[in-house]
Design an enzyme around this catalytic site. Structure first.
Site, PDB file in Angstrom:
ATOM      1  N   SER A 101      13.551   6.032   0.359  1.00 10.07           N
ATOM      2  CA  SER A 101      13.417   6.795   1.476  1.00 10.07           C
ATOM      3  C   SER A 101      13.820   5.942   2.976  1.00 10.07           C
ATOM      4  O   SER A 101      13.867   6.524   3.875  1.00 10.07           O
ATOM      5  CB  SER A 101      12.288   7.365   2.014  1.00 10.07           C
ATOM      6  OG  SER A 101      11.791   8.244   0.761  1.00 10.07           O
TER       7      SER A 101
ATOM      8  N   GLU B 121      26.261 -59.674   9.956  1.00 10.55           N
ATOM      9  CA  GLU B 121      27.510 -59.461   8.851  1.00 10.55           C
ATOM     10  C   GLU B 121      28.664 -60.323   9.415  1.00 10.55           C
ATOM     11  O   GLU B 121      29.499 -60.487   8.680  1.00 10.55           O
ATOM     12  CB  GLU B 121      27.684 -58.098   9.118  1.00 10.55           C
ATOM     13  CG  GLU B 121      26.467 -56.962   8.377  1.00 10.55           C
ATOM     14  CD  GLU B 121      26.351 -57.461   7.019  1.00 10.55           C
ATOM     15  OE1 GLU B 121      27.149 -57.822   6.154  1.00 10.55           O
ATOM     16  OE2 GLU B 121      25.185 -57.270   6.566  1.00 10.55           O
TER      17      GLU B 121
END
Length: 685
Positions: free
Chosen positions: A364, A94
């Site tokens: 319950s 680059e």
């Protein structure tokens, strides 16, 4: 002649003056531009290099199990946490003069301009790493002169205020590598299943090549183009002296193996759990004055990957394909660590967490909370109540309530609390609620961590109030901890992007919300649901799990027309499950009704696999006694239904099961009397 020579000399001097003036003008203009740029840079200051970073989740052992990101998946790493091969490959490809220019490569710029003029379009970029970094941070990728000028201005400011390594590090952490991955760390984990620091030479060239055009050079979508780009990068690295010819040849002959399949599974680890962790983290960070969206957080959780895996596997095994939904969580009694959480059948279809966000009737499963309050208010395991069909009046006589049992039957004789809990008798529960009162019950629920409203109605005893599974499981976990007010926790610590610890979970306070004696007595009562000795007009509620049970568990199930609950624990782990339909549908099919029990017992057995069975150890002040279930008297030969019971010392029975007065006193209860009947607590004294 002389005049002609003079004129020529004058023209030369004039041209020289014009040339000098032009040069001076150009130099002045250049100096002005440079000075203006410098002034501009000083006025505008250093541009922010801040970018959103992925926050990382770790399990209890410090292993990464997931992440969270806003728009971009990115894990920020320092230069020294990147492979040297990768850094060299990027510079060679680059911007080979990166460390020698001030943000612009003028030779490349001139070449690019000439090419753009020739083609009459912006065909060549010539951007340096600094310029590309500026574009990644602040600009779009559109090819216009305006964007290029802005890019140059940002690049100049960056070069003015930041060191080269800072710029390079930032660039490598912001480049897009396709498939939603930003930065070399995310790309490395996605493509090769490793950190950027571990990348080999050949892997580094593949990663570097993708940046040129993620859609073109992706090794997944275009393996041939990716290969050719990788070979070109190797050649550039060799020509620029980053690698030797031998290294180049060796790298060319190695086939790179992608690991993207591993990523697919990694991304889906405990999504409901991690969502809940992030919600909690946002609150904690905001309280610390930090902004959660800045990202980069490392959040260490209490997730136990083994527990999570087992939970997901048994849910997948036993949940029917009927649209039935599930919520599941597990907690450690001594620490409060939430070790696993499943909030639904399919996170992608519904991220709604049925452990923390859904409020459903517990049925319950609420009874142990009721009986915890009862134990504080004079009840004991051998407290007997008549349990025939009963109509209850409340609201000053303006309302009535007639509860039924699951099978529609009723006991033809009084039951002890121990047996009533084991078979989940509803009449006993409602009578207990009337005896101790809503105030004592509500306070106990609050002390055990249940955040719900409990109206003063007998139906509350049977779990008609809406609660979350997390609250209910936490309540059981507090009982399992010996009555300590343990808070459930999912986050151990949070560190920021710099590694600074922002939050660390404080040490749990050992506040006693239930006495050790009552917590243990209640625990032992809840082991009764697995014991057939308690069978009566209906069997003990946990017998279907008994064959798989290899160790002591205390648990309670709960059933409504739309919900199934089961919560229980060993001395070291509490687990709770809810199954049901999200809305508008009742539980009818047997496969829907039995799923919760199958999942719960399989999880508990697998989670404890390889560990020795742990007993529930009674504290001081609690005594054991073998009693006859039918009479509550001390068991001797001739009394068939014998069972070990734990009671507080003051509640020890004093009579034998063969004592005729026990049966006589029990038989005097008028079965036609619909009012509340309770044996005196001094009955066994």
């Amino acid at each position: 002649m002389r005049r002609t020579v003079y004129v020529k000399k004058m023209k030369k001097r004039a041209m020289l003056r014009r040339t000098l003036l032009l040069c001076l003008t150009i130099l002045t203009a250049m100096a002005t531009v440079v000075l203006s740029l410098r002034i501009y840079a000083q006025i505008t200051g250093a541009p922010s290099l801040s970018v959103p970073k992925a926050s990382v989740f770790l399990d209890k052992d410090g292993n990464q199990v997931g992440d969270r990101f806003s728009a971009e998946r990115r894990y920020w790493v320092d230069l020294d946490e990147m492979s040297p091969f990768l850094i060299d490959a990027v510079i060679a490809t680059e911007d080979k003069n990166f460390y020698n220019h001030n943000g612009f490569d003028y030779r490349r710029i001139v070449g690019a301009v000439l090419k753009d003029i020739k083609t009459r379009r912006m065909a060549e970029g010539a951007s340096t790493i600094t310029q590309q970094y500026a574009r990644n941070l602040y600009l779009t990728t559109e090819k216009t002169w305006k964007r290029k000028i802005n890019e140059a201005l940002f690049a100049y400011r960056m070069e003015t205020f930041y060191e080269k390594d800072v710029i390079l590090e930032g660039y490598l952490n912001t480049v897009y590598f396709g498939h939603g991955m930003y930065g070399v760390e995310a790309a490395s984990k996605f493509y090769f299943g490793k950190s950027a620091k571990e990348l080999t030479l050949e892997e580094s060239t593949v990663i570097t090549g993708i940046a040129k055009g993620p859609s073109i050079y992706s090794p997944i979508e275009n393996p041939e183009k990716s290969r050719n780009r990788s070979l070109l990068i190797l050649s550039l690295m060799k020509n620029q002296g980053f690698i030797t010819e031998q290294q180049e040849q060796r790298a060319k002959n190695i086939n790179v193996e992608l690991k993207t399949r591993e990523w697919a599974g990694f991304d889906r680890v405990a999504p409901y759990y991690l969502d809940e962790v992030w919600r909690e983290a946002e609150k904690l960070l905001s309280e610390k004055g930090r902004y959660p969206a800045e990202g980069g957080w490392t959040i260490r959780t209490t997730l136990n990957p083994h527990h999570q895996k087992v939970a997901e596997e048994v849910i997948k095994k036993w949940m029917p394909d009927s649209g039935l939904q599930v919520g599941f969580t597990s907690i450690e009694p001594l620490t409060g660590n939430v070790t696993a959480m499943v909030g639904g059948m399919d996170y992608k279809e519904s991220p709604f967490n049925r452990v923390t966000q859904a409020k459903r009737q517990s049925g319950s499963a609420m009874k142990p909370i009721l009986y915890a309050a009862a134990l504080e208010n004079g009840f004991n395991p051998l407290t007997f109540l008549s349990t025939e069909k009963t109509i209850f009046t409340y609201d000053e006589g303006r309302s009535t309530y007639e509860p039924n049992n699951v099978n529609g039957k009723f006991a033809g004789h009084p039951l002890s609390l121990a047996q009533a809990l084991a078979i989940s008798d509803n009449i006993f529960a409602v009578k207990t609620f009337e005896e101790i009162g809503n105030k004592n019950f509500s306070k106990m629920a609050e002390r055990l961590g249940i955040k719900a409203k409990f109206p003063d109605s007998p139906a509350v005893a049977l779990g008609t109030s809406e609660v979350t599974l997390l609250d209910m499981t936490n309540a059981y976990n507090r009982i399992a901890s010996g009555g300590i007010g343990i808070e459930p926790r999912m986050i151990m610590s949070i560190a920021d992007a710099e590694g600074k610890i922002i939050y660390e979970h404080p040490k749990q306070k050992k506040k006693q919300v239930l006495t050790q004696q009552d917590a243990f007595v209640l625990t032992h009562l809840m082991t009764g649901m697995f014991d057939p000795v308690f069978n009566d007009y209906t069997p003990s509620t946990g017998l279907s799990m008994r064959q798989k049970q290899t160790r002591p568990y205390a648990a309670k199930s709960g059933t409504t027309i739309s919900d199934q609950y089961l919560i229980g624990y060993s001395p070291s782990l509490t687990a709770g499950i809810w199954t049901g339909f999200d809305k508008g549908k009742q539980l009818v099919e047997s496969s829907d009704k039995i799923a919760s029990k199958k999942i719960w017992i399989d999880f508990m057995e697998e989670a404890h696999k390889g560990k020795k069975p742990e007993p529930f150890i009674p504290p001081k002040g609690v005594k054991s006694v073998v009693v006859d279930i039918e009479t509550g008297g001390i068991a001797v030969e001739g009394c068939d239904k014998q069972r070990l019971i734990f009671v507080k010392e003051k509640d020890m029975p004093q009579k034998l099961c063969t004592d005729k007065t026990l049966r006589t006193e029990r038989s005097t209860i008028n079965s036609d009397d619909k009012s509340f009947e309770l044996f005196p607590f001094s009955f066994f004294e």
